[in-house]
Design a protein around this motif. Structure first.
Motif, PDB file in Angstrom:
ATOM      1  N   UNK A 363       0.847  -1.202   0.000  1.00  0.00           N
ATOM      2  CA  UNK A 363       0.000   0.000   0.000  1.00  0.00           C
ATOM      3  C   UNK A 363       0.883   1.253   0.000  1.00  0.00           C
ATOM      4  N   UNK A 364       0.242   2.405   0.078  1.00  0.00           N
ATOM      5  CA  UNK A 364       0.988   3.672  -0.024  1.00  0.00           C
ATOM      6  C   UNK A 364       1.982   3.827   1.141  1.00  0.00           C
ATOM      7  N   UNK A 365       1.651   3.250   2.300  1.00  0.00           N
ATOM      8  CA  UNK A 365       2.595   3.422   3.417  1.00  0.00           C
ATOM      9  C   UNK A 365       3.884   2.637   3.134  1.00  0.00           C
ATOM     10  N   UNK A 366       3.755   1.494   2.445  1.00  0.00           N
ATOM     11  CA  UNK A 366       4.966   0.765   2.067  1.00  0.00           C
ATOM     12  C   UNK A 366       5.727   1.497   0.952  1.00  0.00           C
ATOM     13  N   UNK A 367       4.996   2.185   0.087  1.00  0.00           N
ATOM     14  CA  UNK A 367       5.669   2.988  -0.957  1.00  0.00           C
ATOM     15  C   UNK A 367       6.551   4.034  -0.265  1.00  0.00           C
ATOM     16  N   UNK A 368       5.978   4.668   0.746  1.00  0.00           N
ATOM     17  CA  UNK A 368       6.736   5.714   1.475  1.00  0.00           C
ATOM     18  C   UNK A 368       7.987   5.113   2.139  1.00  0.00           C
ATOM     19  N   UNK A 369       7.809   3.947   2.734  1.00  0.00           N
ATOM     20  CA  UNK A 369       8.973   3.296   3.380  1.00  0.00           C
ATOM     21  C   UNK A 369      10.047   2.992   2.344  1.00  0.00           C
ATOM     22  N   UNK A 370       9.620   2.508   1.185  1.00  0.00           N
ATOM     23  CA  UNK A 370      10.582   2.166   0.127  1.00  0.00           C
ATOM     24  C   UNK A 370      11.339   3.434  -0.323  1.00  0.00           C
ATOM     25  N   UNK A 371      10.589   4.514  -0.536  1.00  0.00           N
ATOM     26  CA  UNK A 371      11.233   5.762  -0.982  1.00  0.00           C
ATOM     27  C   UNK A 371      12.225   6.241   0.075  1.00  0.00           C
ATOM     28  N   UNK A 372      11.821   6.132   1.325  1.00  0.00           N
ATOM     29  CA  UNK A 372      12.724   6.570   2.416  1.00  0.00           C
ATOM     30  C   UNK A 372      13.981   5.696   2.465  1.00  0.00           C
ATOM     31  N   UNK A 373      13.819   4.401   2.210  1.00  0.00           N
ATOM     32  CA  UNK A 373      14.993   3.521   2.204  1.00  0.00           C
ATOM     33  C   UNK A 373      15.957   3.935   1.098  1.00  0.00           C
ATOM     34  N   UNK A 374      15.399   4.282  -0.055  1.00  0.00           N
ATOM     35  CA  UNK A 374      16.263   4.741  -1.156  1.00  0.00           C
ATOM     36  C   UNK A 374      17.033   6.002  -0.757  1.00  0.00           C
ATOM     37  N   UNK A 375      16.330   6.898  -0.101  1.00  0.00           N
ATOM     38  CA  UNK A 375      16.971   8.148   0.326  1.00  0.00           C
ATOM     39  C   UNK A 375      18.103   7.844   1.306  1.00  0.00           C
ATOM     40  N   UNK A 376      17.834   6.942   2.267  1.00  0.00           N
ATOM     41  CA  UNK A 376      18.882   6.583   3.237  1.00  0.00           C
ATOM     42  C   UNK A 376      20.099   6.008   2.521  1.00  0.00           C
ATOM     43  N   UNK A 377      19.829   5.167   1.520  1.00  0.00           N
ATOM     44  CA  UNK A 377      20.933   4.581   0.765  1.00  0.00           C
ATOM     45  C   UNK A 377      21.737   5.685   0.076  1.00  0.00           C
ATOM     46  N   UNK A 378      21.044   6.651  -0.517  1.00  0.00           N
ATOM     47  CA  UNK A 378      21.730   7.739  -1.233  1.00  0.00           C
ATOM     48  C   UNK A 378      22.494   8.621  -0.245  1.00  0.00           C
ATOM     49  N   UNK A 379      21.888   8.864   0.923  1.00  0.00           N
ATOM     50  CA  UNK A 379      22.585   9.686   1.939  1.00  0.00           C
ATOM     51  C   UNK A 379      23.868   8.984   2.370  1.00  0.00           C
ATOM     52  N   UNK A 380      23.762   7.676   2.537  1.00  0.00           N
ATOM     53  CA  UNK A 380      24.903   6.873   2.950  1.00  0.00           C
ATOM     54  C   UNK A 380      26.006   6.950   1.888  1.00  0.00           C
ATOM     55  N   UNK A 381      25.588   6.839   0.610  1.00  0.00           N
ATOM     56  CA  UNK A 381      26.568   6.907  -0.504  1.00  0.00           C
ATOM     57  C   UNK A 381      27.275   8.255  -0.513  1.00  0.00           C
ATOM     58  N   UNK A 382      26.534   9.302  -0.107  1.00  0.00           N
ATOM     59  CA  UNK A 382      27.075  10.657  -0.196  1.00  0.00           C
ATOM     60  C   UNK A 382      28.101  10.946   0.917  1.00  0.00           C
ATOM     61  N   UNK A 383      28.137  10.065   1.940  1.00  0.00           N
ATOM     62  CA  UNK A 383      29.037  10.322   3.067  1.00  0.00           C
ATOM     63  C   UNK A 383      30.509  10.240   2.676  1.00  0.00           C
TER      64      UNK A 383
END
Ligand SMILES: O=P(O)(O)OC[C@H]1O[C@H](O[C@H]2O[C@H](CO)[C@@H](O)[C@H](O)[C@H]2O)[C@H](O)[C@@H](O)[C@@H]1O
Length: 383
Positions: A363-383
């Motif tokens: 559902x949409x709440x899982x979509x949000x979790x997925x998008x947030x996980x992607x962001x965390x991954x990108x933030x981690x890459x940017x470190x």
């Protein structure tokens, strides 16, 4: 592309000049292989019988299709004492073997991403905002907006919706995204020097921020016809309580979600009777909605290809497009990604259904979790 008129209805009479770099996309504009349940030119065909009898719509399975047109919005139920999964739960988990959760497969997805550039494509209704009774009140949460905004900080992000481009960009409210409305038939993208864009399907436009952008509208000749048919639908159904008719500029919708089921045959018959005078329009089903659009070979899948091409990201091994969507029209995009072997689709569904997507989210709440996980991954890459 020329325009002639038959009984006031614009008719396309020659193909668009072909922009070689977009050959894949433009070459089929005038034919129309369809996806989903279609009532004209393939799939289910509108009967040539005289209109006016409910038999027309009954014999043609319109009502079956109306009944099946949206999954129930109930949550999957647990057994009364909460200990045992219900039959629905078991079926859902069996289905997830074929369409694994994009959340629990996140590690696997990361492996596929490696150093590739993600391009994120998002549907709106049922993906970013939950399905609600009133289409005018389908708002996305502030938290979802912030997740999409964060994703767009790191990867090109586009919304591809059945709604009008204006409406969906107003609902999403983020100027850093690309927007395609009318099931991809109205695409806004950055201005380029490409001279082949000097064509009727293209126009320049200054957005609300004063930025010059390009529009690609492969069905631009159809706008007057869609407006005409929208008005005809609105007038012919004005006596039906709960009906809602929308004009999305290049397509129109007739919503029956809030109409008493006893009136569904009447709606089907009236839509059918109007459409028989518009052979250049076709009808598909959405979630408790009839969607009427031009018979051009254009859909969300073509819009994905078009955006990748104009962003210089088409057919590149370094690029990983992801499309997240919940509805039949999103299958065209899933198919393009699956066939092109370039990226993958994620189907948002709380019930098992066949799809060309690779992964699923409930559902949409899982979509949000997925998008947030992607962001965390990108933030981690940017470190
Ligand atoms: O491509 P999408 O962004 O998913 O748009 C598809 C249709 O979405 C809207 O209708 C659906 O959502 C409504 C709000 O939750 C719901 O009330 C309706 O029953 C659904 O069919 C929109 O109103 C349609 O015009 C879009 O074509």
């Amino acid at each position: 592309m020329g325009l002639t008129s038959t009984k006031g209805a614009p008719v396309l009479n020659d193909p668009a000049p072909i922009n070689k770099s977009l050959l894949v996309i433009h070459s089929g504009l005038l034919s129309c292989p369809q996806s989903g349940n279609t009532f004209t030119n393939g799939g289910l065909t509108i009967p040539k019988k005289k209109p006016g009898k409910l038999d027309d719509v009954r014999s043609n399975s319109w009502l079956d299709a109306m009944n099946a047109s949206s999954p129930p919005r109930k949550k999957i139920l647990k057994d009364l004492n909460g200990d045992f999964p219900s039959e629905d739960d078991i079926a859902y988990h069996a289905w997830m073997v074929k369409y694994p959760s994009a959340l629990s497969s996140f590690e696997l997805i990361l492996k596929r991403v490696k150093n590739r550039k993600i391009v994120m494509f998002l549907d709106y209704d049922g993906t970013l905002s939950p399905i609600v009774d009133d289409p005018d009140r389908a708002f996305m949460s502030a938290d979802m907006r912030s997740a999409v905004k964060s994703v767009a900080k790191y990867v090109p992000t586009a919304i591809i919706s059945g709604r009008s481009r204006d409406k969906v960009s107003e609902l999403v409210g983020l100027s850093e995204l690309y927007y395609a409305g009318s099931h991809g038939m109205d695409i806004m993208f950055p201005v380029t020097d490409d001279k082949s864009m000097n064509h009727l399907n293209y126009s320049k436009f200054t957005d609300k921020q004063g930025k010059e952008v390009n529009l690609f509208q492969p069905a631009h000749e159809f706008a007057p016809m869609i407006n005409e048919v929208y008005k005809a639908f609105a007038k012919s159904t004005e006596d039906i309580k709960g009906i809602k008719v929308e004009n999305h500029k290049f397509c129109a919708s007739v919503h029956y979600r809030n109409v008493d089921k006893n009136s569904w045959p009447v709606i089907a018959q009236r839509v059918h009777d109007i459409l028989k005078d518009y052979p250049r329009l076709r009808l598909t089903y959405g979630r408790k909605v009839f969607e009427v659009r031009p018979t051009i070979d254009w859909n969300k899948g073509k819009a994905v290809e078009f955006l990748l091409e104009t962003l210089g990201l088409f057919d590149s091994e370094d690029v990983l497009p992801i499309f997240i969507g919940d509805d039949r029209t999103d299958e065209d995009a899933f198919k393009v990604l699956r066939n092109g072997n370039q990226g993958f689709g994620i189907l948002v569904s709380s019930i098992p259904k066949e799809s060309d997507a690779f992964f699923s989210l409930r559902d949409t709440s899982e979509v949000k979790k997925f998008l947030k996980s992607l962001v965390r991954m990108k933030e981690h890459e940017a470190l």
